[in-house]
Scaffold this motif. Structure first.
Motif, PDB file in Angstrom:
ATOM      1  N   ILE A  52      26.367  63.887  74.258  1.00  0.00           N
ATOM      2  CA  ILE A  52      25.223  64.403  75.006  1.00  0.00           C
ATOM      3  C   ILE A  52      25.131  63.628  76.311  1.00  0.00           C
ATOM      4  CG2 ILE A  52      22.704  64.596  75.043  1.00  0.00           C
ATOM      5  CD1 ILE A  52      22.789  64.919  72.002  1.00  0.00           C
ATOM      6  N   ASP A  53      24.945  64.331  77.416  1.00  0.00           N
ATOM      7  CA  ASP A  53      24.752  63.699  78.713  1.00  0.00           C
ATOM      8  C   ASP A  53      23.308  63.187  78.756  1.00  0.00           C
ATOM      9  OD1 ASP A  53      24.294  63.023  81.367  1.00  0.00           O
ATOM     10  OD2 ASP A  53      25.362  64.757  82.175  1.00  0.00           O
ATOM     11  N   GLN A  54      23.134  61.931  78.412  1.00  0.00           N
ATOM     12  CA  GLN A  54      21.794  61.348  78.317  1.00  0.00           C
ATOM     13  C   GLN A  54      21.061  61.372  79.647  1.00  0.00           C
ATOM     14  OE1 GLN A  54      20.294  60.460  75.463  1.00  0.00           O
ATOM     15  NE2 GLN A  54      22.103  61.008  74.281  1.00  0.00           N
ATOM     16  N   GLY A  55      21.772  61.147  80.747  1.00  0.00           N
ATOM     17  CA  GLY A  55      21.139  61.167  82.060  1.00  0.00           C
ATOM     18  C   GLY A  55      20.555  62.526  82.405  1.00  0.00           C
ATOM     19  N   ALA A  56      21.228  63.577  81.980  1.00  0.00           N
ATOM     20  CA  ALA A  56      20.756  64.931  82.277  1.00  0.00           C
ATOM     21  C   ALA A  56      19.427  65.239  81.597  1.00  0.00           C
ATOM     22  CB  ALA A  56      21.807  65.954  81.850  1.00  0.00           C
ATOM     23  N   LEU A  57      19.147  64.550  80.495  1.00  0.00           N
ATOM     24  CA  LEU A  57      17.896  64.795  79.776  1.00  0.00           C
ATOM     25  C   LEU A  57      16.668  64.406  80.602  1.00  0.00           C
ATOM     26  CD1 LEU A  57      18.943  63.504  76.249  1.00  0.00           C
ATOM     27  CD2 LEU A  57      18.763  65.886  77.006  1.00  0.00           C
ATOM     28  N   ARG A  58      16.867  63.581  81.624  1.00  0.00           N
ATOM     29  CA  ARG A  58      15.758  63.154  82.484  1.00  0.00           C
ATOM     30  C   ARG A  58      15.570  64.070  83.696  1.00  0.00           C
ATOM     31  NH1 ARG A  58      18.215  58.480  80.710  1.00  0.00           N
ATOM     32  NH2 ARG A  58      19.508  58.224  82.555  1.00  0.00           N
ATOM     33  N   THR A  59      16.405  65.088  83.838  1.00  0.00           N
ATOM     34  CA  THR A  59      16.295  66.036  84.948  1.00  0.00           C
ATOM     35  C   THR A  59      15.194  67.056  84.623  1.00  0.00           C
ATOM     36  OG1 THR A  59      18.662  65.792  85.344  1.00  0.00           O
ATOM     37  CG2 THR A  59      17.584  67.713  86.320  1.00  0.00           C
ATOM     38  N   PRO A  60      14.172  67.190  85.474  1.00  0.00           N
ATOM     39  CA  PRO A  60      13.069  68.106  85.162  1.00  0.00           C
ATOM     40  C   PRO A  60      13.518  69.539  84.849  1.00  0.00           C
ATOM     41  CG  PRO A  60      12.459  66.705  86.994  1.00  0.00           C
ATOM     42  CD  PRO A  60      13.918  66.434  86.714  1.00  0.00           C
ATOM     43  N   LEU A  61      14.451  70.071  85.630  1.00  0.00           N
ATOM     44  CA  LEU A  61      14.930  71.437  85.389  1.00  0.00           C
ATOM     45  C   LEU A  61      15.482  71.575  83.963  1.00  0.00           C
ATOM     46  CD1 LEU A  61      15.720  74.282  86.435  1.00  0.00           C
ATOM     47  CD2 LEU A  61      17.848  73.259  87.262  1.00  0.00           C
ATOM     48  N   ILE A  62      16.250  70.609  83.539  1.00  0.00           N
ATOM     49  CA  ILE A  62      16.828  70.649  82.198  1.00  0.00           C
ATOM     50  C   ILE A  62      15.758  70.405  81.141  1.00  0.00           C
ATOM     51  CG2 ILE A  62      18.421  69.458  80.633  1.00  0.00           C
ATOM     52  CD1 ILE A  62      20.288  69.141  83.105  1.00  0.00           C
ATOM     53  N   GLY A  63      14.905  69.424  81.374  1.00  0.00           N
ATOM     54  CA  GLY A  63      13.849  69.118  80.402  1.00  0.00           C
ATOM     55  C   GLY A  63      12.968  70.318  80.104  1.00  0.00           C
ATOM     56  N   ARG A  64      12.587  71.050  81.151  1.00  0.00           N
ATOM     57  CA  ARG A  64      11.760  72.252  80.945  1.00  0.00           C
ATOM     58  C   ARG A  64      12.519  73.319  80.163  1.00  0.00           C
ATOM     59  NH1 ARG A  64      10.780  71.357  86.393  1.00  0.00           N
ATOM     60  NH2 ARG A  64      12.192  73.039  86.966  1.00  0.00           N
ATOM     61  N   THR A  65      13.799  73.423  80.438  1.00  0.00           N
ATOM     62  CA  THR A  65      14.605  74.485  79.828  1.00  0.00           C
ATOM     63  C   THR A  65      14.856  74.241  78.345  1.00  0.00           C
ATOM     64  OG1 THR A  65      15.675  74.901  81.944  1.00  0.00           O
ATOM     65  CG2 THR A  65      16.790  75.730  79.992  1.00  0.00           C
ATOM     66  N   ILE A  66      15.079  72.993  77.975  1.00  0.00           N
ATOM     67  CA  ILE A  66      15.472  72.720  76.581  1.00  0.00           C
ATOM     68  C   ILE A  66      14.303  72.314  75.690  1.00  0.00           C
ATOM     69  CG2 ILE A  66      17.816  72.085  77.251  1.00  0.00           C
ATOM     70  CD1 ILE A  66      16.960  69.126  76.690  1.00  0.00           C
ATOM     71  N   ARG A  67      13.106  72.260  76.237  1.00  0.00           N
ATOM     72  CA  ARG A  67      11.954  71.838  75.441  1.00  0.00           C
ATOM     73  C   ARG A  67      11.893  72.621  74.132  1.00  0.00           C
ATOM     74  NH1 ARG A  67       7.718  72.066  79.012  1.00  0.00           N
ATOM     75  NH2 ARG A  67       8.153  69.905  79.512  1.00  0.00           N
ATOM     76  N   GLY A  68      11.857  71.887  73.020  1.00  0.00           N
ATOM     77  CA  GLY A  68      11.760  72.507  71.696  1.00  0.00           C
ATOM     78  C   GLY A  68      13.092  72.948  71.109  1.00  0.00           C
ATOM     79  N   ARG A  69      14.185  72.772  71.840  1.00  0.00           N
ATOM     80  CA  ARG A  69      15.499  73.182  71.337  1.00  0.00           C
ATOM     81  C   ARG A  69      16.222  72.000  70.722  1.00  0.00           C
ATOM     82  NH1 ARG A  69      18.477  77.471  72.316  1.00  0.00           N
ATOM     83  NH2 ARG A  69      17.415  79.235  73.213  1.00  0.00           N
ATOM     84  N   GLN A  70      16.955  72.272  69.661  1.00  0.00           N
ATOM     85  CA  GLN A  70      17.791  71.253  69.037  1.00  0.00           C
ATOM     86  C   GLN A  70      19.105  71.156  69.807  1.00  0.00           C
ATOM     87  OE1 GLN A  70      18.568  72.111  64.953  1.00  0.00           O
ATOM     88  NE2 GLN A  70      19.283  70.052  64.509  1.00  0.00           N
ATOM     89  N   LEU A  71      19.583  69.950  70.042  1.00  0.00           N
ATOM     90  CA  LEU A  71      20.833  69.747  70.774  1.00  0.00           C
ATOM     91  C   LEU A  71      21.973  69.536  69.782  1.00  0.00           C
ATOM     92  CD1 LEU A  71      19.642  67.497  73.730  1.00  0.00           C
ATOM     93  CD2 LEU A  71      19.881  69.983  73.643  1.00  0.00           C
ATOM     94  N   VAL A  72      22.470  70.631  69.262  1.00  0.00           N
ATOM     95  CA  VAL A  72      23.575  70.607  68.303  1.00  0.00           C
ATOM     96  C   VAL A  72      24.843  70.150  69.013  1.00  0.00           C
ATOM     97  CG1 VAL A  72      25.009  72.068  66.818  1.00  0.00           C
ATOM     98  CG2 VAL A  72      22.545  72.469  66.969  1.00  0.00           C
TER      99      VAL A  72
END
Length: 146
Positions: A52-72
């Motif tokens: 998992i790209d841990q740094g990308a998890l702090r990007t607002p665009l990505i955070g809004r998009t994946i909220r509530g999703r499991q990162l399989v």
């Protein structure tokens, strides 16, 4: 339940994508996948890398998009069709907010998420899925027609 009869030959490949980018594609927000080299168009299995790209998890665009999703990770999570592969002309605006300059942009459409991820090993380059893997994936998509 009937399982679709798939065409023979090399009509589908696997593409391995790191999380959270794969989740963004499955959510329908990220319609462009970026690669350092040109890819062919056609159907692909969407496979999640083991990391998992841990740094990308702090990007607002990505955070809004994946909220509530499991990162399989380490599994096929869906299928999609690559309809175009291009680079943006130098100086032109990007084709998408997800498209960095200099990369090849794979336009991803017809995304279908699997109900249950199918564990599998992927590769950095486009890879040919085994018949067993295709059977397990398309068992979940009985109405799919390539």
């Amino acid at each position: 339940m009937s399982v679709v009869t798939l065409p023979e030959g090399e009509w589908i490949r696997g593409i391995s994508i790191r999380q959270p980018y794969a989740a963004c594609i499955l959510a329908g927000a990220k319609t462009v996948e970026n690669r350092p080299v040109r890819w062919r168009t056609g159907w692909v299995l969407l496979h999640t890398s083991k990391t998992i790209d841990q740094g990308a998890l702090r990007t607002p665009l990505i955070g809004r998009t994946i909220r509530g999703r499991q990162l399989v990770t380490g599994a096929v999570v869906g299928i999609a069709r690559i309809t175009d592969c291009h680079q943006d002309p130098e100086g032109a605006p990007p084709c998408s907010e997800w498209a960095p300059p200099g990369a090849w942009h794979l336009v991803v459409e017809d995304v279908q998420e699997l109900s249950l991820p199918v564990p599998a090993r992927g590769q950095v380059v486009p890879w040919k899925p085994s018949l067993d893997l295709l059977d397990r994936v398309f068992h979940q998509l009985p109405d799919f027609r390539p």
